[in-house]
Design an enzyme around this catalytic site. Structure first.
Site, PDB file in Angstrom:
ATOM      1  N   ASP A 185      36.096  21.871  41.801  1.00  0.00           N
ATOM      2  CA  ASP A 185      35.299  22.946  42.374  1.00  0.00           C
ATOM      3  C   ASP A 185      33.846  22.478  42.380  1.00  0.00           C
ATOM      4  O   ASP A 185      33.187  22.501  41.353  1.00  0.00           O
ATOM      5  CB  ASP A 185      35.452  24.224  41.544  1.00  0.00           C
ATOM      6  CG  ASP A 185      34.694  25.376  42.180  1.00  0.00           C
ATOM      7  OD1 ASP A 185      34.860  25.589  43.388  1.00  0.00           O
ATOM      8  OD2 ASP A 185      33.914  26.032  41.475  1.00  0.00           O
ATOM      9  N   SER A 242      43.120  26.816  37.053  1.00  0.00           N
ATOM     10  CA  SER A 242      43.471  28.234  37.169  1.00  0.00           C
ATOM     11  C   SER A 242      44.860  28.415  36.595  1.00  0.00           C
ATOM     12  O   SER A 242      45.801  27.756  37.046  1.00  0.00           O
ATOM     13  CB  SER A 242      43.510  28.681  38.624  1.00  0.00           C
ATOM     14  OG  SER A 242      42.226  28.682  39.169  1.00  0.00           O
ATOM     15  N   ARG A 276      42.290  42.416  44.198  1.00  0.00           N
ATOM     16  CA  ARG A 276      42.169  41.556  43.025  1.00  0.00           C
ATOM     17  C   ARG A 276      40.752  41.700  42.498  1.00  0.00           C
ATOM     18  O   ARG A 276      39.783  41.407  43.199  1.00  0.00           O
ATOM     19  CB  ARG A 276      42.426  40.086  43.394  1.00  0.00           C
ATOM     20  CG  ARG A 276      42.203  39.138  42.215  1.00  0.00           C
ATOM     21  CD  ARG A 276      42.545  37.702  42.570  1.00  0.00           C
ATOM     22  NE  ARG A 276      41.769  37.193  43.682  1.00  0.00           N
ATOM     23  CZ  ARG A 276      40.999  36.101  43.629  1.00  0.00           C
ATOM     24  NH1 ARG A 276      40.902  35.409  42.510  1.00  0.00           N
ATOM     25  NH2 ARG A 276      40.334  35.683  44.689  1.00  0.00           N
ATOM     26  N   HIS A 279      37.872  40.343  40.614  1.00  0.00           N
ATOM     27  CA  HIS A 279      37.439  39.007  40.216  1.00  0.00           C
ATOM     28  C   HIS A 279      36.283  39.195  39.237  1.00  0.00           C
ATOM     29  O   HIS A 279      35.216  39.692  39.611  1.00  0.00           O
ATOM     30  CB  HIS A 279      36.996  38.259  41.483  1.00  0.00           C
ATOM     31  CG  HIS A 279      36.705  36.820  41.283  1.00  0.00           C
ATOM     32  ND1 HIS A 279      37.603  35.943  40.732  1.00  0.00           N
ATOM     33  CD2 HIS A 279      35.594  36.087  41.580  1.00  0.00           C
ATOM     34  CE1 HIS A 279      37.063  34.730  40.701  1.00  0.00           C
ATOM     35  NE2 HIS A 279      35.851  34.793  41.198  1.00  0.00           N
TER      36      HIS A 279
END
Lengths: 65, 502
Positions: free
Chosen positions: B95, B102, B240, B242
């Site tokens: 990243d 993850s 979701r 985050h």
């Protein structure tokens, strides 16, 4: 529910309450504890990077997420 | 109303090439990920499938345009960086300038701990393998959140929530929770301020890097409540959440309570059960004030005029959660939900009396105690470089260097999972989510899996011209119970595909 009305405790009071113990015991335990801590720190000394300042300085990150 | 929920965590690791502070972190991160992928994944390597990603979708009901977005937000672009799916259903990738892991989707807090710990081992294994390659370099990885010079990188949590829950309710009830939960979830930091130049110790690694209350960004103007809305599931049914306001935790109890208590509060928000307004004045400033006071005595001003410490604010949430579990489930509450409640209460009680008594459970306290012992033995001031080194080395993933692991091995930190379970979780997927299907397909039909993502597995089958996509939109299907027998029975990808589509 038991704690519904709980008042914030004053931490100084409860510290005193939990620290009541026979004096000789406390001294003995403190000595044992100190030895324990010293040996842990000695052990950690062995694995710590040798030049703390350079090592910390050379850790630089960019970007991410 | 329980701690059970589809969730997971993602951690970016700090990276440093030993003896080469100017080394390119993207190159080093790629070496780490590629070394692990080459060594552990058989045959061809499945690509990450970016088809269903939408990183610019905002939970407040609109899409940010690609033209105005910061390039760092375009996480759906395949930049050709290393990006693989592991047989345990996890994603391992680069990243920007960090290797990131993850976890697969799991449904209990303990499983988050287990697959997150597996990630630490994957990272360690990867760095060892990278060093063994021809011309390989010694790479150190750190499970922390800042270099102490102004850069921060994240440890994010993801929770699937009911779409029908108004986002305004999430913001209202979660903001005070996040401002205060760091007394449990912080991983401790030497230095104050983003560049760490202020002298002293603070509770959280991340709190100094938050600048706004609500927003879509993760790399600049970081918000306490992130609005990214990319459910990787049926968007009609789910969003979701985050969460970017957490620290990377090493202590198992810290991670367990971080996701366990958050899952409980989310369940209450969904059920409309947060009956008190716990809003705090100036949440961004409050987040920092809490972090900067390891004595935990700082009083926060609530909008209703009350003044509470962060621990007392957490106790308000605990009381509501206890009551809600009793009302909804009574004697039917599951064991892990009761365990999270009991631990949460025990931790808060002791934090109020004597924070240092939590040194065997919480990261920030374990680190603080160690630093205080050094200060007392060697007479060190808070700006001594040795203390900054201890802070950094606490999070080193190498077992021989990691101070956290040293404390664990000395029996000084409580564990919730065993080494054998962690070792197994490096390779095996959780049995009770779609990660089971993804991981098993990677393990069994690696040659014929062209790509995969959270919500699909794409097969490249012999004799067929086009790729065949198996959608995995429902995170609770594709479990061992659902497809285990089928996967055991089908010897080839073709046989599986035929069985699934006929």
């Amino acid at each position: 529910m038991a704690q519904e009305q709980k008042q914030p405790r004053k931490s100084t009071e409860s510290e005193e309450a939990t620290e009541v113990a026979p004096e000789s015991d406390v001294a003995e335990r403190k000595e044992a504890l100190d030895d324990d801590v010293d040996s842990l720190l000695d052990e950690i000394d062995d694995v710590l990077e040798t030049n703390a300042e350079d090592f910390v300085k050379s850790f630089i990150q960019k970007g991410g997420e | 109303m329980s701690v059970r929920r589809v969730m997971g965590v993602e951690v970016e690791y700090g990276i440093s090439v030993q003896g080469q502070p100017q080394a390119n972190p993207m190159v080093a991160s790629s070496q780490v990920v590629n070394a692990y992928a080459s060594a552990t994944l058989r045959a061809r390597r499945a690509r990450w499938d970016f088809e269903e990603e939408s990183p610019l979708r905002d939970a407040r009901g609109y899409d940010v345009s690609r033209q105005v977005a910061d390039p760092s937000q375009l996480t759906d672009e395949d930049l050709g960086l290393a990006n693989v799916i592991l047989t345990n259903g996890a994603r391992l990738y680069v990243d920007h300038a960090h290797p990131e892991y993850s976890t697969p989707e799991v449904v209990t807090p303990r499983d988050v701990v287990l697959w997150d710990k597996a990630g630490e081992q994957v990272m360690h294994d990867a760095a060892v393998r990278a060093a063994q390659l021809p011309g390989g370099q010694q790479i150190a990885l750190y499970k922390n959140n800042t270099d102490g010079k102004g850069a921060s990188y994240g440890a994010h949590e993801n929770y699937l929530m009911r779409r029908s829950t108004p986002f305004a309710d999430i913001v209202r009830h979660l903001t005070p929770f996040f401002v205060s939960r760091q007394v449990v979830t912080g991983s401790g930091r030497v230095g104050i301020g983003q560049d760490g130049r202020g002298v002293g110790f603070q509770v959280s690694q991340r709190s100094d890097f938050f600048e706004v209350e609500v927003g879509l960004e993760t790399t600049l103007k970081r918000p306490i409540i992130n609005t990214r809305d990319e459910p990787h599931a049926d968007p009609e049914k789910y969003r979701r959440l985050h969460v970017i306001v957490g620290d990377a935790n090493l202590a198992e109890v810290s991670t367990y309570l971080k996701v366990g208590t958050t899952a409980l509060v989310l369940a209450m928000v969904e059920d409309g059960a947060v009956s008190r307004d716990l809003a705090v004045e100036s949440p961004v400033a409050a987040l920092r004030e809490v972090s900067h006071d390891p004595t935990l005595r700082t009083l926060l001003t609530l909008r209703d005029g009350r003044r509470l410490t962060a621990v007392q604010l957490q106790m308000e949430y605990l009381e509501l959660a206890r009551k809600h579990v009793e009302d909804r489930l009574g004697a039917d509450a599951d064991a892990q939900t009761l365990d999270v409640l009991a631990r949460w209460e025990s931790v808060l009680d002791r934090l109020e009396r004597d924070p240092l008594s939590l040194a065997g459970e919480l990261d920030w306290v374990a680190k603080l105690k160690l630093l205080e012992q050094y200060r007392s033995r060697d007479g060190l001031e808070w700006d001594d470089a040795k203390l900054a080194l201890i802070d950094l080395q606490y999070s080193d993933v190498r077992p021989e260097k990691s101070l956290h692991q040293r404390l664990v091995r000395a029996g000084r930190m409580e564990r919730l999972v065993t080494d054998a379970e962690v070792e197994a979780a490096m390779h095996e997927p959780p049995p009770d989510t779609r990660a089971y299907f993804r991981g098993r397909c990677l393990e069994k039909y690696a040659e014929h899996v062209a790509a995969a993502s959270w919500d699909s597995v794409i097969f490249d089958l012999p004799g067929r011209e086009s790729l065949q996509r198996i959608p995995t939109v429902d995170p609770l299907r594709g479990t061992r119970r659902h497809v285990g027998e089928l996967l055991d029975r089908c010897e080839t990808a073709e046989a599986l595909f035929t069985a699934l589509t006929q």
